[in-house]
Design a protein around this motif. Sequence first.
Motif, PDB file in Angstrom:
ATOM      1  N   MET A   1      54.192  40.243  39.558  1.00  0.00           N
ATOM      2  CA  MET A   1      53.860  38.942  39.945  1.00  0.00           C
ATOM      3  C   MET A   1      52.349  39.172  39.398  1.00  0.00           C
ATOM      4  O   MET A   1      51.730  40.152  40.161  1.00  0.00           O
ATOM      5  CB  MET A   1      53.997  38.244  41.140  1.00  0.00           C
ATOM      6  CG  MET A   1      53.353  37.069  41.253  1.00  0.00           C
ATOM      7  SD  MET A   1      54.027  36.482  42.919  1.00  0.00           S
ATOM      8  CE  MET A   1      53.619  34.471  42.680  1.00  0.00           C
ATOM      9  N   THR A   2      51.787  38.388  38.759  1.00  0.00           N
ATOM     10  CA  THR A   2      50.478  38.344  38.341  1.00  0.00           C
ATOM     11  C   THR A   2      49.576  37.277  39.027  1.00  0.00           C
ATOM     12  O   THR A   2      49.908  36.384  38.881  1.00  0.00           O
ATOM     13  CB  THR A   2      50.379  38.402  36.614  1.00  0.00           C
ATOM     14  OG1 THR A   2      51.007  39.225  36.203  1.00  0.00           O
ATOM     15  CG2 THR A   2      48.744  38.561  36.290  1.00  0.00           C
ATOM     16  N   TYR A   3      48.499  37.862  39.497  1.00  0.00           N
ATOM     17  CA  TYR A   3      47.685  36.774  40.431  1.00  0.00           C
ATOM     18  C   TYR A   3      46.517  36.492  39.405  1.00  0.00           C
ATOM     19  O   TYR A   3      46.040  37.163  38.667  1.00  0.00           O
ATOM     20  CB  TYR A   3      47.023  37.057  41.721  1.00  0.00           C
ATOM     21  CG  TYR A   3      48.562  37.488  42.937  1.00  0.00           C
ATOM     22  CD1 TYR A   3      48.951  36.131  43.301  1.00  0.00           C
ATOM     23  CD2 TYR A   3      48.848  38.490  43.328  1.00  0.00           C
ATOM     24  CE1 TYR A   3      49.816  36.098  44.195  1.00  0.00           C
ATOM     25  CE2 TYR A   3      49.737  38.600  44.000  1.00  0.00           C
ATOM     26  CZ  TYR A   3      50.198  37.527  44.319  1.00  0.00           C
ATOM     27  OH  TYR A   3      51.284  37.658  45.450  1.00  0.00           O
ATOM     28  N   SER A   4      46.080  35.003  39.587  1.00  0.00           N
ATOM     29  CA  SER A   4      44.841  34.789  38.755  1.00  0.00           C
ATOM     30  C   SER A   4      43.539  35.318  39.496  1.00  0.00           C
ATOM     31  O   SER A   4      43.648  35.657  40.791  1.00  0.00           O
ATOM     32  CB  SER A   4      44.801  33.243  38.616  1.00  0.00           C
ATOM     33  OG  SER A   4      44.410  32.587  39.941  1.00  0.00           O
ATOM     34  N   PHE A   5      42.289  35.193  38.879  1.00  0.00           N
ATOM     35  CA  PHE A   5      41.385  35.626  39.709  1.00  0.00           C
ATOM     36  C   PHE A   5      40.842  34.947  40.948  1.00  0.00           C
ATOM     37  O   PHE A   5      40.673  35.464  42.103  1.00  0.00           O
ATOM     38  CB  PHE A   5      40.008  35.639  38.808  1.00  0.00           C
ATOM     39  CG  PHE A   5      38.834  35.923  39.610  1.00  0.00           C
ATOM     40  CD1 PHE A   5      38.383  37.117  39.794  1.00  0.00           C
ATOM     41  CD2 PHE A   5      38.174  34.740  39.940  1.00  0.00           C
ATOM     42  CE1 PHE A   5      37.039  37.464  40.444  1.00  0.00           C
ATOM     43  CE2 PHE A   5      36.783  35.107  40.885  1.00  0.00           C
ATOM     44  CZ  PHE A   5      36.343  36.595  40.675  1.00  0.00           C
ATOM     45  N   GLU A   6      41.340  33.492  41.090  1.00  0.00           N
ATOM     46  CA  GLU A   6      40.908  32.752  42.137  1.00  0.00           C
ATOM     47  C   GLU A   6      42.138  33.152  43.369  1.00  0.00           C
ATOM     48  O   GLU A   6      41.923  33.284  44.476  1.00  0.00           O
ATOM     49  CB  GLU A   6      41.139  31.366  41.850  1.00  0.00           C
ATOM     50  CG  GLU A   6      39.988  30.693  40.939  1.00  0.00           C
ATOM     51  CD  GLU A   6      40.157  31.021  39.363  1.00  0.00           C
ATOM     52  OE1 GLU A   6      41.232  31.548  39.049  1.00  0.00           O
ATOM     53  OE2 GLU A   6      38.991  30.940  38.685  1.00  0.00           O
ATOM     54  N   GLU A   7      43.191  33.528  42.836  1.00  0.00           N
ATOM     55  CA  GLU A   7      44.395  33.918  43.862  1.00  0.00           C
ATOM     56  C   GLU A   7      44.053  35.143  44.626  1.00  0.00           C
ATOM     57  O   GLU A   7      44.203  35.406  45.765  1.00  0.00           O
ATOM     58  CB  GLU A   7      45.648  33.865  43.262  1.00  0.00           C
ATOM     59  CG  GLU A   7      46.217  32.193  42.896  1.00  0.00           C
ATOM     60  CD  GLU A   7      47.234  32.678  42.189  1.00  0.00           C
ATOM     61  OE1 GLU A   7      48.177  31.646  42.358  1.00  0.00           O
ATOM     62  OE2 GLU A   7      47.477  33.263  41.127  1.00  0.00           O
ATOM     63  N   ARG A   8      43.493  35.987  43.683  1.00  0.00           N
ATOM     64  CA  ARG A   8      43.119  37.377  44.261  1.00  0.00           C
ATOM     65  C   ARG A   8      42.025  37.172  45.383  1.00  0.00           C
ATOM     66  O   ARG A   8      41.851  37.545  46.267  1.00  0.00           O
ATOM     67  CB  ARG A   8      42.894  38.508  43.300  1.00  0.00           C
ATOM     68  CG  ARG A   8      44.041  38.686  42.443  1.00  0.00           C
ATOM     69  CD  ARG A   8      44.055  39.668  41.518  1.00  0.00           C
ATOM     70  NE  ARG A   8      43.283  38.977  40.361  1.00  0.00           N
ATOM     71  CZ  ARG A   8      42.613  39.690  39.413  1.00  0.00           C
ATOM     72  NH1 ARG A   8      42.754  41.010  39.131  1.00  0.00           N
ATOM     73  NH2 ARG A   8      41.998  38.937  38.494  1.00  0.00           N
ATOM     74  N   GLU A  10      40.928  34.444  46.816  1.00  0.00           N
ATOM     75  CA  GLU A  10      41.479  33.917  48.183  1.00  0.00           C
ATOM     76  C   GLU A  10      42.303  35.062  49.039  1.00  0.00           C
ATOM     77  O   GLU A  10      42.163  34.911  50.332  1.00  0.00           O
ATOM     78  CB  GLU A  10      42.501  32.817  47.764  1.00  0.00           C
ATOM     79  CG  GLU A  10      42.850  31.954  48.916  1.00  0.00           C
ATOM     80  CD  GLU A  10      43.923  30.701  48.582  1.00  0.00           C
ATOM     81  OE1 GLU A  10      44.567  30.203  49.435  1.00  0.00           O
ATOM     82  OE2 GLU A  10      43.927  30.350  47.345  1.00  0.00           O
ATOM     83  N   LEU A  11      43.205  35.769  48.551  1.00  0.00           N
ATOM     84  CA  LEU A  11      43.640  36.604  49.474  1.00  0.00           C
ATOM     85  C   LEU A  11      42.788  37.628  49.935  1.00  0.00           C
ATOM     86  O   LEU A  11      42.935  38.104  51.130  1.00  0.00           O
ATOM     87  CB  LEU A  11      44.758  37.285  48.535  1.00  0.00           C
ATOM     88  CG  LEU A  11      46.176  36.646  48.099  1.00  0.00           C
ATOM     89  CD1 LEU A  11      46.835  37.492  47.010  1.00  0.00           C
ATOM     90  CD2 LEU A  11      46.988  36.434  49.268  1.00  0.00           C
ATOM     91  N   LEU A  12      41.732  37.986  49.267  1.00  0.00           N
ATOM     92  CA  LEU A  12      40.941  38.998  49.703  1.00  0.00           C
ATOM     93  C   LEU A  12      40.015  38.159  50.947  1.00  0.00           C
ATOM     94  O   LEU A  12      39.731  38.822  51.941  1.00  0.00           O
ATOM     95  CB  LEU A  12      39.784  39.429  48.721  1.00  0.00           C
ATOM     96  CG  LEU A  12      40.311  40.397  47.713  1.00  0.00           C
ATOM     97  CD1 LEU A  12      39.322  40.657  46.693  1.00  0.00           C
ATOM     98  CD2 LEU A  12      40.475  42.024  48.558  1.00  0.00           C
ATOM     99  N   LEU A  13      39.613  37.027  50.743  1.00  0.00           N
ATOM    100  CA  LEU A  13      38.900  36.245  51.592  1.00  0.00           C
ATOM    101  C   LEU A  13      39.893  35.901  52.811  1.00  0.00           C
ATOM    102  O   LEU A  13      39.344  36.346  53.835  1.00  0.00           O
ATOM    103  CB  LEU A  13      38.513  35.188  51.175  1.00  0.00           C
ATOM    104  CG  LEU A  13      37.295  34.991  50.185  1.00  0.00           C
ATOM    105  CD1 LEU A  13      36.886  33.828  49.521  1.00  0.00           C
ATOM    106  CD2 LEU A  13      36.120  35.718  50.737  1.00  0.00           C
TER     107      LEU A  13
END
Length: 61
Positions: A1-8, A10-13
């Motif tokens: 599964m590939t995440y977009s920059f915004e999704e990554r 958001e996960l980091l935050l």
Amino acid sequence: MTYSFEERLELLLEHELLQRKVSNANRLRRQSKLRLDAQPSQLDYRPEPDGCRYTDGPASA
């Protein structure tokens, strides 16, 4: 599964905020110097049926 920059991002935050909450709770628990090792999930917030948890014997009327 590939995440977009915004999704990554958001996960980091989310991870960072969760880690800060856990660290803060652990720090407060250490600083409180409680005699018992209680967990928040073990607390019972329900009121007692008579409205009072402790009694010193029969109430004087």
